[in-house]
Design a protein around this motif. Structure first.
Motif, PDB file in Angstrom:
ATOM      1  N   UNK A  18       0.823  -1.341   0.075  1.00 41.87           N
ATOM      2  CA  UNK A  18      -0.033  -0.157  -0.035  1.00 41.87           C
ATOM      3  C   UNK A  18       0.917   1.209  -0.114  1.00 41.87           C
ATOM      4  N   UNK A  19       0.530   2.466  -0.636  1.00 39.97           N
ATOM      5  CA  UNK A  19       1.071   3.543  -0.488  1.00 39.97           C
ATOM      6  C   UNK A  19       1.046   4.135   0.848  1.00 39.97           C
ATOM      7  N   UNK A  20       2.200   5.010   1.108  1.00 30.03           N
ATOM      8  CA  UNK A  20       1.917   5.616   2.510  1.00 30.03           C
ATOM      9  C   UNK A  20       0.876   6.572   2.885  1.00 30.03           C
ATOM     10  N   UNK A  21       0.370   6.207   3.837  1.00 27.13           N
ATOM     11  CA  UNK A  21      -0.583   7.178   4.178  1.00 27.13           C
ATOM     12  C   UNK A  21      -0.551   7.000   5.761  1.00 27.13           C
ATOM     13  N   UNK A  22      -1.171   6.511   6.516  1.00 26.26           N
ATOM     14  CA  UNK A  22      -0.982   6.579   7.903  1.00 26.26           C
ATOM     15  C   UNK A  22       0.088   5.471   8.330  1.00 26.26           C
ATOM     16  N   UNK A  23       1.426   5.718   7.760  1.00 25.91           N
ATOM     17  CA  UNK A  23       2.514   4.943   7.946  1.00 25.91           C
ATOM     18  C   UNK A  23       3.610   5.678   8.767  1.00 25.91           C
ATOM     19  N   UNK A  24       4.741   4.981   9.037  1.00 24.52           N
ATOM     20  CA  UNK A  24       5.783   5.778   9.895  1.00 24.52           C
ATOM     21  C   UNK A  24       7.004   5.394   9.108  1.00 24.52           C
ATOM     22  N   UNK A  25       8.062   6.407   9.340  1.00 27.94           N
ATOM     23  CA  UNK A  25       9.409   6.278   8.524  1.00 27.94           C
ATOM     24  C   UNK A  25      10.544   5.840   9.563  1.00 27.94           C
ATOM     25  N   UNK A  26      11.481   4.882   9.253  1.00 29.86           N
ATOM     26  CA  UNK A  26      12.461   4.418   9.988  1.00 29.86           C
ATOM     27  C   UNK A  26      13.181   5.506  10.723  1.00 29.86           C
ATOM     28  N   UNK A  27      13.467   5.142  12.245  1.00 29.33           N
ATOM     29  CA  UNK A  27      14.008   6.330  12.884  1.00 29.33           C
ATOM     30  C   UNK A  27      15.345   6.888  12.265  1.00 29.33           C
ATOM     31  N   UNK A  28      16.098   6.229  11.642  1.00 26.21           N
ATOM     32  CA  UNK A  28      17.167   6.751  10.606  1.00 26.21           C
ATOM     33  C   UNK A  28      16.698   7.601   9.650  1.00 26.21           C
ATOM     34  N   UNK A  29      15.807   7.651   8.983  1.00 27.30           N
ATOM     35  CA  UNK A  29      15.243   8.565   7.864  1.00 27.30           C
ATOM     36  C   UNK A  29      14.322   9.507   8.457  1.00 27.30           C
ATOM     37  N   UNK A  30      13.692   9.541   9.833  1.00 23.95           N
ATOM     38  CA  UNK A  30      12.701  10.382  10.317  1.00 23.95           C
ATOM     39  C   UNK A  30      13.538  11.949  10.349  1.00 23.95           C
ATOM     40  N   UNK A  46      19.673  -1.973   6.386  1.00 24.09           N
ATOM     41  CA  UNK A  46      19.013  -3.260   5.604  1.00 24.09           C
ATOM     42  C   UNK A  46      17.475  -3.402   6.070  1.00 24.09           C
ATOM     43  N   UNK A  47      17.154  -2.655   7.070  1.00 25.62           N
ATOM     44  CA  UNK A  47      15.783  -2.666   7.623  1.00 25.62           C
ATOM     45  C   UNK A  47      14.769  -1.637   6.701  1.00 25.62           C
ATOM     46  N   UNK A  48      13.403  -2.214   6.706  1.00 17.57           N
ATOM     47  CA  UNK A  48      12.378  -1.293   5.864  1.00 17.57           C
ATOM     48  C   UNK A  48      12.667   0.160   6.066  1.00 17.57           C
ATOM     49  N   UNK A  49      12.445   0.925   4.905  1.00 18.20           N
ATOM     50  CA  UNK A  49      12.549   2.514   5.109  1.00 18.20           C
ATOM     51  C   UNK A  49      11.305   2.968   5.825  1.00 18.20           C
ATOM     52  N   UNK A  50      10.100   2.456   5.793  1.00 15.20           N
ATOM     53  CA  UNK A  50       9.071   2.817   6.025  1.00 15.20           C
ATOM     54  C   UNK A  50       8.079   1.613   6.581  1.00 15.20           C
ATOM     55  N   UNK A  51       7.380   1.984   7.440  1.00 13.30           N
ATOM     56  CA  UNK A  51       6.215   0.813   8.035  1.00 13.30           C
ATOM     57  C   UNK A  51       4.930   1.040   7.738  1.00 13.30           C
ATOM     58  N   UNK A  52       4.028   0.394   7.057  1.00 12.80           N
ATOM     59  CA  UNK A  52       4.331  -0.929   6.464  1.00 12.80           C
ATOM     60  C   UNK A  52       5.327  -1.069   5.457  1.00 12.80           C
ATOM     61  N   UNK A  53       6.087  -1.882   5.040  1.00 15.14           N
ATOM     62  CA  UNK A  53       7.140  -1.947   3.908  1.00 15.14           C
ATOM     63  C   UNK A  53       6.557  -1.698   2.619  1.00 15.14           C
ATOM     64  N   UNK A  54       7.221  -1.099   1.870  1.00 20.92           N
ATOM     65  CA  UNK A  54       6.742  -0.763   0.274  1.00 20.92           C
ATOM     66  C   UNK A  54       7.774  -1.316  -0.667  1.00 20.92           C
TER      67      UNK A  54
END
Length: 230
Positions: free
Chosen positions: A63-75, A106-114
């Motif tokens: 799914x496209x990023x809507x109510x999603x969150x970004x990895x802490x390293x990218x926030x 190597x972890x997902x950039x955003x959650x849920x992964x896209x």
């Protein structure tokens, strides 16, 4: 612009496989590199991925990023834990966080992964599309850093350069181009960089410090990822 000359690329730019930063603790920030159009003349390391870089579309998507969150390293933050100048390869990344593991890249950039995300830089006409690389399933933190660098290394055409709306902005781009190749201490490397010409990163006019990703409202009620730089 009398007396000023810039160079444009006449050949396409090729990039080596992405590298994951090799982590080292540092509080210092770091200050580019490939293809030819040139404007009128006038670091400790984070993990770098050694896997092949792929832009092939996957058979599945998320799914496209809507109510999603970004990895802490990218926030997005005024004090990001990542020290990174996007005009340089992702291997130059350093961190202010002691003990940060390179596996985090190597972890997902955003959650849920896209499987792909599109980043927009304010006042920059070129969106950056990041695809899942070696794992083939989701965009990783390192995918984001790697693709941002490669996307900004693309050459600018003379038409794009001439479309800059004002002489003042044109001068800023030209100066950013000159600063980029002149900062290289090796004379041959500097000349090679100069001959590669003006790149999209020069349109950032020196605002190349990574501050993180945030989500902003887009057209039609959708949300867009915004790459914040300073």
């Amino acid at each position: 612009m009398p007396g000023k000359h810039v160079r444009f690329a006449s050949i396409s730019t090729a990039y080596p496989p992405p590298a994951v930063p090799s982590l080292s603790y540092s509080v210092a920030s770091v200050p580019s590199s490939s293809g030819p159009w040139t404007p009128p003349s006038r670091p400790s390391v984070l993990p770098s991925s050694h896997h092949g870089h792929s832009h092939h579309k996957r058979s599945h998507s998320y799914p496209a990023p809507q109510a999603t969150r970004v990895h802490s390293l990218l926030a997005y933050s005024h004090h990001p834990v990542i020290n990174y100048d996007v005009s340089l390869p992702s291997s130059t990344i350093t961190t202010t966080q002691i003990g940060l593991s390179t596996t985090a890249f190597s972890e997902p950039a955003v959650y849920s992964p896209v499987s792909s995300i599109v980043l927009h830089i304010p006042h920059h006409i070129w969106p950056i599309t990041v695809h899942a690389s070696y794992n083939g399933h989701y965009v990783t933190v390192n995918d984001v850093f790697t693709e941002v660098y490669h996307a900004l290394r693309k050459n600018v055409t003379s038409a794009e350069y001439n479309a800059i709306p004002s002489k003042k902005e044109t001068e800023k781009v030209r100066m950013a181009y000159e600063t980029r190749y002149k900062r290289l201490r090796d004379r041959h490397a500097s000349q090679s960089e100069k001959q590669q010409g003006v790149k999209r990163v020069d349109f950032l006019t020196g605002h190349t410090r990574f501050m993180g990703l945030s989500i902003s409202p887009g057209h039609g009620g959708s949300s867009v990822w915004v790459l914040r730089l300073s």
